[in-house]
Design an enzyme around this catalytic site. Structure first.
Site, PDB file in Angstrom:
ATOM      1  CE1 TYR A   1      -3.678   2.578   0.582  1.00  0.00           C
ATOM      2  CE2 TYR A   1      -2.501   3.089   2.707  1.00  0.00           C
ATOM      3  CZ  TYR A   1      -3.499   3.545   1.556  1.00  0.00           C
ATOM      4  OH  TYR A   1      -4.370   4.456   1.849  1.00  0.00           O
TER       5      TYR A   1
ATOM      6  CE  LYS B   1       1.860   4.258   8.327  1.00  0.00           C
ATOM      7  NZ  LYS B   1       0.381   4.312   8.722  1.00  0.00           N
TER       8      LYS B   1
ATOM      9  CG  ASP C   1       5.609   3.604   0.962  1.00  0.00           C
ATOM     10  OD1 ASP C   1       6.085   4.350   1.958  1.00  0.00           O
ATOM     11  OD2 ASP C   1       4.595   3.493   0.548  1.00  0.00           O
TER      12      ASP C   1
HETATM   13  N1  PLP Z   1       2.894   4.047   2.495  1.00  0.00           N
HETATM   14  C1  PLP Z   1       2.812   2.977   3.304  1.00  0.00           C
HETATM   15  C2  PLP Z   1       3.647   1.962   3.469  1.00  0.00           C
HETATM   16  C3  PLP Z   1       1.638   3.060   4.364  1.00  0.00           C
HETATM   17  O1  PLP Z   1       1.406   2.341   5.207  1.00  0.00           O
HETATM   18  C4  PLP Z   1       0.796   4.245   4.360  1.00  0.00           C
HETATM   19  C5  PLP Z   1      -0.325   4.148   5.166  1.00  0.00           C
HETATM   20  O2  PLP Z   1      -0.460   3.323   6.126  1.00  0.00           O
HETATM   21  C6  PLP Z   1       0.956   5.234   3.427  1.00  0.00           C
HETATM   22  C7  PLP Z   1       1.746   5.113   2.492  1.00  0.00           C
HETATM   23  C8  PLP Z   1      -0.210   6.261   3.367  1.00  0.00           C
HETATM   24  O3  PLP Z   1       0.388   7.267   4.333  1.00  0.00           O
HETATM   25  P1  PLP Z   1      -0.883   8.409   5.081  1.00  0.00           P
HETATM   26  O4  PLP Z   1      -2.067   7.347   5.628  1.00  0.00           O
HETATM   27  O5  PLP Z   1      -0.337   9.039   5.807  1.00  0.00           O
HETATM   28  O6  PLP Z   1      -1.430   8.989   3.785  1.00  0.00           O
END
Ligand code: PLP
Length: 445
Positions: free
Chosen positions: A151, A274, A246
């Site tokens: 994700y 985060k 990511d």
């Molecule tokens: N990338 C990863 C690996 C994530 O786990 C998440 C959210 O859980 C995101 C991107 C998106 O982050 P946000 O929820 O702060 O938009």
């Protein structure tokens, strides 16, 4: 300390949910919170302190969600609270530069070897969206490879899932994502280097980047197989594409320098979120100065944000990264996480419930399958009903887990040995119930 109750009383949460449903779609502001995967009423929380969350009915829980990862120090850590208070007393946002931004940038850059320059945004989604734009601009190519089950936020081009086969052209997995946008996303299974090579071969010189969670945390927890990340680095180099890690989950959690330090693989661009915001809404993306100076206003690739780098969020991020400078934090997390993982493995064995366990640093997962789980197909074989039963049995016993099998359990420094032992004791009872239910259902067939 949470106590075991026969039945969880959630009258106030139930009423609050009913009211929320009237005013907000699904009653929540982010889908997983709605408990769709496990059923029942989402718990509404009043406060958190350390490892403990308290709901509006007054029930306490040992929390392993940690706001989905940011709260590596636990709830309401006093260093973070003090930093936010101090910053807010001076004003919440100026829409102009502050020294706090430079300070946090220095901290990020000093921890992550692949980052020479960084840009702060407001969420992980914004970070991935912007990194993808930069990758496309820098390479003059449009297509992106992503892994099924990873994700990367709700960016249009990332909301695609794999069909069958090793390589699938993107199909939108949400209405509203234009087919043309999804078609530029190639989806491959996680941990499968052959599929990545096939994707590059299928679209010669058209792939701008491969984006990947270096430790996948959104299909449950799936660590990379030995050599996988190194293989991705080599494949991107061979085909003139950028490698984007990511690290929204793994940044400052997998190690002080994230997964890239843990595994010794250097991406071209890194997305953060985060932990970098200390529990406030922050994302970031960074990489080599050659790439990052292509961003506006140094370069021509546009990206902006009214509240980006706002002083409260920067102050929280600084306090967080300063607290994480203490190497003991990571050794403590390692000890506690291992204790929990070992305890859960034993508990499942004792109950005779087939489970497959994964762990990477302070992230772990118990899949309700005999495994192995190395990709989304393996994760999809899990018994999600058994997880739902386990989740509610744990909730009743004062343990708050993610309301979905396909999430990660996060350990914080606020979790003590006593918390962990209580969690394992609860898991023994919860897993015994899962086993009983399975026996009953099988008997009934
Ligand atoms: N990338 C990863 C690996 C994530 O786990 C998440 C959210 O859980 C995101 C991107 C998106 O982050 P946000 O929820 O702060 O938009």
């Amino acid at each position: 300390m949470p106590t075991v109750k026969d039945e969880l009383k959630l009258a106030k949460s139930e009423a609050a949910y009913k009211e929320a449903l009237r005013l907000m779609p699904g009653g929540v502001n982010s889908p997983v919170r709605a408990f769709k995967a496990v059923g029942g009423t989402p718990v509404f929380f009043a406060r958190g302190a350390g490892a403990i969350l308290t709901d509006i009915d007054g029930n306490d829980y040992i929390d392993y969600v940690g706001s989905w990862g940011p709260l590596i120090l636990g709830h309401a850590d006093e260093r973070i609270e003090a930093a936010i208070g101090k910053a807010s007393a001076k004003g919440t946002s100026f829409g102009a530069p502050t020294e706090l931004e430079t300070h946090l940038a220095e901290l990020v850059i000093s921890r992550m070897p692949s980052i020479e320059m960084v840009r702060f945004v407001n969420s992980g989604t914004e970070a991935t969206m912007s990194a993808l734009r930069l990758a496309r601009a820098a390479t003059g190519r449009d297509k992106i490879i992503k892994c099924a089950g990873c994700y990367h936020g709700h960016v249009d081009s990332m909301l695609v899932k794999a069909g069958s086969g090793a390589l699938t052209l993107g199909v939108p997995s949400s209405p509203g994502v234009p087919k043309a946008v999804a078609a530029d996303t190639l989806v491959v299974p996680y941990n499968d280097l052959d599929a990545v090579e096939a994707a590059f071969r299928a679209e010669p010189k058209r792939i701008a980047a491969m984006i990947v969670e270096p430790i996948a945390g959104n299909m449950g927890l799936v660590p990379p197989q030995p050599g996988y990340l190194e293989g991705l680095r080599a494949a991107c180099d061979r085909h003139g594409a950028l490698l984007i890690f990511d690290e929204v989950i793994t940044g400052f959690r997998a190690s002080s320098g994230g997964a890239q330090v843990l595994y010794g693989v250097r991406p071209d661009l890194t997305c953060l979120g985060k932990i970098v915001g200390g529990g406030l809404p922050v994302g970031a993306y960074g990489g080599g100065a050659d790439l990052m100076t292509q961003m506006s206003p140094a370069g021509s690739v546009y990206q902006a944000g009214t509240l980006s780098g706002n002083p409260l969020a920067m102050a929280a991020g600084i306090a967080m990264l300063e607290a994480l400078a203490d190497a003991e934090v990571y050794s403590l997390l390692e000890l506690r996480s291992r204790r929990l993982a070992d305890g859960l493995i034993d508990a499942a064995k004792e109950a005779g419930v087939a489970t497959y366990h994964t762990r990477a640093a302070s992230m772990l997962c118990m899949f309700f399958t005999d495994g192995p789980v190395i990709d989304d197909a393996g994760a999809a074989r899990c018994d999600t009903q058994a997880y739902a039963r386990f989740f509610h049995e744990m909730l009743t016993r004062g343990i708050y887990l993610a309301p979905s099998q396909f999430e990660t359990l996060f350990v914080s420094v606020a979790h003590t040995d006593e918390h962990i032992d209580r969690t394992v004791a609860a898991a023994r009872l919860a897993l015994a119930r899962v086993a009983e239910e399975r026996a009953r259902t099988n008997h009934g067939r």
